[in-house]
Design an enzyme around this catalytic site. Structure first.
Site, short mmCIF file in Angstrom:
data_model
loop_
_atom_site.label_atom_id
_atom_site.label_comp_id
_atom_site.label_asym_id
_atom_site.label_seq_id
_atom_site.Cartn_x
_atom_site.Cartn_y
_atom_site.Cartn_z
N ASN A 1 -0.75 1.85 -11.36
CA ASN A 1 -0.94 2.30 -9.97
C ASN A 1 -0.40 3.72 -9.85
OD1 ASN A 1 1.96 2.19 -9.21
ND2 ASN A 1 1.65 0.07 -9.83
N LYS B 1 -9.25 -2.76 -29.73
CA LYS B 1 -9.94 -2.07 -28.63
C LYS B 1 -11.21 -2.83 -28.26
CE LYS B 1 -11.92 2.36 -27.45
NZ LYS B 1 -12.40 3.62 -27.97
N VAL C 1 11.26 -9.16 -6.77
CA VAL C 1 12.17 -9.04 -5.62
C VAL C 1 12.33 -10.39 -4.92
CG1 VAL C 1 10.59 -8.31 -3.74
CG2 VAL C 1 12.87 -7.31 -3.92
#
Ligand code: C5P
Length: 416
Positions: free
Chosen positions: A227, A306, A326
């Site tokens: 991200n 790959k 968390v």
């Protein structure tokens, strides 16, 4: 979750300069060591950090650095003599001593340290040091033998006892050809050090665990899912926590940032690795700041080789959920406070409030990433959502924001 290119994740993302020096009046005393050649850059960086800088050279320093160059970067004439009538008429040395709030001597030679320790006033710089009430900060730099000499160490001890702040010399290659202790730290480190001297030690004796950066979930040996997190917010929090006296453990996904010195750093790649590192370091912490942008999913089976194109066929990857780090932390018994972050593209407050409940954390620090805001930017704006209410941290440099957030948590008992 986004898939992204290597360059997106690996873009250079260094932290912004310290902002605590804004408006400071720094008298930069330069004594006659070879490291004096770095002081043009130092004076420039101090000025860029918002300080007013005036330079004073010892006689020896004039051989190593150009007064013209220092004047060009500070915009003020440089002084080096007590007996300069024109300069004294413009601003006497006593006025100059009163003007300063910080006297930074960099480099501080063995000779200057000796004269300061004895209270001599036999040139402009040492006279100013006696006449000023400014905080005295020294960056000693010299040959390793001179540094270790008992008389230099005794002078150092005297200056420290009197309250002088010392930035210890580093080890490395010295101008004399030796590899030894005695190098002046780079200007950027001196600026950071000076900036953190004024930060109150609100987290002294406390343990903080901070996660930062993205996680990278491999698809095959050359491709991955990640991200757009740069890690800047988490690294800024780690640096601010260290500066406020905390013992910091930073668990970081891959970033281009240099971790702050003086903290424990655990480098990880995937969410699973970050989870294991957090489990390992969670015991006994007072506060966890989960600033990492953890990938929610990983591919079920990482290909050993790959992946090849299969003709015209679409490729289907099966993604499985990563552990919610968390949420795990928040579910532990007798834990310290646990704070989650939330980067949202819409309905910021509603999403943050639902995350607060769902993850069982004490607070959520939410920021908008609509149209790319917040990603890889030097500045950010945070909305703190707790079980007691909402608090806004307006747009600011991430380093300043990190200090504000830590100051808030040090003084406010937000918890479930
Ligand atoms: O659910 P979401 O990913 O939006 O929540 C963001 C918060 O949760 C951040 O504090 C992030 O570090 C944390 N998180 C986590 N483990 C996950 C996903 C998110 O700790 N697997």
């Amino acid at each position: 979750m986004d898939s992204t290119t290597y360059n997106d994740v690996m873009e250079n993302t260094n932290l912004e300069p310290a902002t605590q020096l804004q408006g400071k009046r720094i008298l930069l005393g330069i004594s006659g060591g070879i490291a004096a050649y770095k002081t043009v850059d130092l004076a420039r960086k101090l000025t860029q950090a918002g300080a007013q800088v005036r330079c004073v050279l010892t006689e020896g320093a004039t051989h190593f650095v150009s007064a013209t160059a220092l004047q060009a970067v500070t915009g003020v004439a440089v002084r080096h003599s007590l007996w300069d009538e024109a300069a004294e008429a413009a601003m006497s040395h006593i006025e100059l001593a009163r003007w300063a709030d910080t006297l930074l001597i960099a480099p501080a030679t063995a000779d200057v340290m000796a004269r300061l320790a004895l209270g001599m006033a036999n040139d402009l710089l040492t006279t100013l040091a006696l006449a000023t009430q400014a905080k005295l900060c020294l960056a000693p730099a010299m040959n390793g033998m001179m540094w270790r000499h008992p008389v230099t160490q005794a002078n150092l001890a005297v200056l420290q006892q009197r309250g002088a702040k010392i930035l210890m010399p580093e080890s490395g290659s010295l101008a004399c050809g030796d590899t030894d202790t005695g190098r002046m730290p780079e200007p950027v480190s001196i600026v950071d050090w000076l900036a953190q001297l004024d930060i109150p030690s609100l987290w002294q004796g406390k343990k903080l665990l901070i996660t930062a950066g993205p996680t990278v979930e491999d698809i095959d040996p050359v491709r991955f899912i990640a991200n757009r997190s740069s890690g800047k917010m988490g690294y800024a929090l780690a640096q601010a926590a260290r500066d406020m006296g905390a013992e910091v453990c930073l668990i970081s996904g891959p970033t281009q940032l240099k971790p702050p010195a003086g903290i424990k750093v655990v480098q990880v790649r995937s969410a699973q690795q970050m989870f294991e590192a957090v489990q390992c370091h969670f015991n006994g912490i007072d506060l966890m700041l989960a600033a990492a942008a953890v990938a929610d999913y990983r591919v079920e089976q990482v290909a050993e080789q790959k992946l090849k194109k299969q003709g015209e066929q679409a490729l289907t990857l099966t993604l499985v959920q990563n552990p919610d780090i968390v949420a795990w932390a928040a579910s532990q018994p007798n834990r310290g406070r646990v704070i989650a972050f939330a980067a949202e593209t819409e309905n910021l407050l509603a999403h943050a409030q639902s995350k607060l409940q769902r993850k069982g954390v004490d607070a959520v620090l939410a920021n908008s990433v609509a149209e790319g805001a917040g990603f890889d930017q030097p500045q950010n704006q945070l909305t703190l959502v707790t079980h007691q209410g909402v608090h806004e941290f307006p747009l600011a440099d991430k380093s300043l924001l990190a200090q504000q957030v830590l100051t808030y948590f040090a003084s406010t008992e937000c918890s479930i």
